[in-house]
Design a protein around this motif. Structure first.
Motif, PDB file in Angstrom:
ATOM      1  N   LYS A   1      53.823  44.738  35.648  1.00 37.40           N
ATOM      2  CA  LYS A   1      53.785  44.013  34.254  1.00 37.40           C
ATOM      3  C   LYS A   1      53.912  44.914  33.326  1.00 37.40           C
ATOM      4  CE  LYS A   1      52.723  39.383  35.846  1.00 37.40           C
ATOM      5  NZ  LYS A   1      51.806  38.208  35.942  1.00 37.40           N
TER       6      LYS A   1
ATOM      7  N   ARG B   1      41.996  38.117  46.027  1.00 32.51           N
ATOM      8  CA  ARG B   1      42.499  38.001  44.926  1.00 32.51           C
ATOM      9  C   ARG B   1      42.532  39.271  44.084  1.00 32.51           C
ATOM     10  NH1 ARG B   1      41.238  33.285  40.566  1.00 32.51           N
ATOM     11  NH2 ARG B   1      42.951  33.851  39.051  1.00 32.51           N
ATOM     12  N   PHE B   2      41.202  39.991  44.048  1.00 38.21           N
ATOM     13  CA  PHE B   2      40.829  41.066  43.414  1.00 38.21           C
ATOM     14  C   PHE B   2      41.740  42.221  43.718  1.00 38.21           C
ATOM     15  CE2 PHE B   2      38.404  45.021  43.133  1.00 38.21           C
ATOM     16  CZ  PHE B   2      38.134  45.049  41.836  1.00 38.21           C
TER      17      PHE B   2
ATOM     18  N   LYS C   1      49.825  43.759  40.888  1.00 39.20           N
ATOM     19  CA  LYS C   1      50.792  42.854  39.745  1.00 39.20           C
ATOM     20  C   LYS C   1      50.523  43.346  38.302  1.00 39.20           C
ATOM     21  CE  LYS C   1      50.951  38.772  42.789  1.00 39.20           C
ATOM     22  NZ  LYS C   1      50.715  37.301  42.783  1.00 39.20           N
ATOM     23  N   GLY C   2      49.344  43.577  37.890  1.00 38.63           N
ATOM     24  CA  GLY C   2      49.099  44.078  36.620  1.00 38.63           C
ATOM     25  C   GLY C   2      50.032  45.310  36.380  1.00 38.63           C
TER      26      GLY C   2
ATOM     27  N   ARG D   1      44.642  42.137  45.082  1.00 41.87           N
ATOM     28  CA  ARG D   1      46.224  41.936  44.833  1.00 41.87           C
ATOM     29  C   ARG D   1      46.461  41.886  43.512  1.00 41.87           C
ATOM     30  NH1 ARG D   1      48.433  36.714  47.356  1.00 41.87           N
ATOM     31  NH2 ARG D   1      50.382  37.673  46.819  1.00 41.87           N
ATOM     32  N   THR D   2      45.451  41.665  42.673  1.00 44.35           N
ATOM     33  CA  THR D   2      45.817  41.574  41.044  1.00 44.35           C
ATOM     34  C   THR D   2      46.060  42.752  40.306  1.00 44.35           C
ATOM     35  OG1 THR D   2      44.081  39.796  40.903  1.00 44.35           O
ATOM     36  CG2 THR D   2      44.613  40.795  38.792  1.00 44.35           C
ATOM     37  N   PRO D   3      45.350  44.021  40.803  1.00 45.35           N
ATOM     38  CA  PRO D   3      45.700  45.283  40.149  1.00 45.35           C
ATOM     39  C   PRO D   3      47.135  45.752  40.369  1.00 45.35           C
ATOM     40  CG  PRO D   3      43.698  45.447  41.088  1.00 45.35           C
ATOM     41  CD  PRO D   3      44.251  44.184  41.428  1.00 45.35           C
TER      42      PRO D   3
ATOM     43  N   TYR E   1      38.378  34.980  49.727  1.00 47.86           N
ATOM     44  CA  TYR E   1      39.420  34.647  48.855  1.00 47.86           C
ATOM     45  C   TYR E   1      39.340  35.624  47.524  1.00 47.86           C
ATOM     46  CZ  TYR E   1      41.869  32.093  45.148  1.00 47.86           C
ATOM     47  OH  TYR E   1      42.801  31.629  44.177  1.00 47.86           O
TER      48      TYR E   1
END
Length: 125
Positions: A114, A103-104, A110-111, A106-108, A99
Motif C-alpha cells: 500500500k 495476523r502479525f 500488505k502495508g 501477514r500485516t507487513p 491468530y
C-alpha cells in the motif's frame, strides 16, 4: 652307649605318642559333651515345636468355627472427573496467540504494497 640312646629315643617316642593320644582323647570327650548338649537342645526345640503346633491346631479350630463374612473383592474407588476449564482456557489462549501471530506476519506484506507508489509510465518518460 649307643644302645642306651636307642632305648631313650624309643621311650621319648612312646611318651610323645601317649601325650598325643591323651590330647586326642580329651578332644573327643569335649566333642562328645558338645554333641550331647546339642542333642538336648534339639530335643527341647522339638518339644517346643510340638507344643506350638498343638496351639496352632487349636487356634485354627477356633477360627474355622467362628462365622465370617464371605470373601469378596474390594470395591473400586469412584473416579471423579477432573475440571475441564483449564484445558479450555489453554486452548483459547493458544488459538488467540496463533491468530495474532498469523495476523502479525501477514500485516507487513500488505502495508508495504500500500505504501509503495504505483509503478506507472511516469518513471519511463
Amino acid at each position: 652307649m649307643r644302645r642306651a640312646w636307642g632305648w631313650i629315643l624309643a621311650l621319648v617316642l612312646v611318651l610323645l605318642l601317649a601325650w598325643a593320644g591323651y590330647g586326642a582323647y580329651q578332644a573327643y570327650r569335649g566333642l562328645a559333651s558338645r554333641v550331647s548338649a546339642l542333642e538336648a537342645q534339639v530335643q527341647a526345640q522339638g518339644e517346643t515345636l510340638k507344643a506350638l503346633s498343638e496351639r496352632l491346631g487349636k487356634v485354627e479350630e477356633e477360627v474355622s468355627k467362628t462365622p465370617a463374612p464371605p470373601i469378596s473383592l474390594p470395591e473400586a474407588p469412584e473416579v471423579s472427573g477432573g475440571a475441564a476449564w483449564p484445558y479450555v482456557v489453554g486452548l483459547l489462549l493458544v488459538l488467540l496467540l496463533a491468530y495474532l501471530l498469523l495476523r502479525f506476519l501477514r500485516t507487513p506484506g500488505k502495508g508495504a504494497k500500500k505504501e509503495a507508489p504505483p509503478s506507472s509510465g511516469e518513471g519511463q518518460a
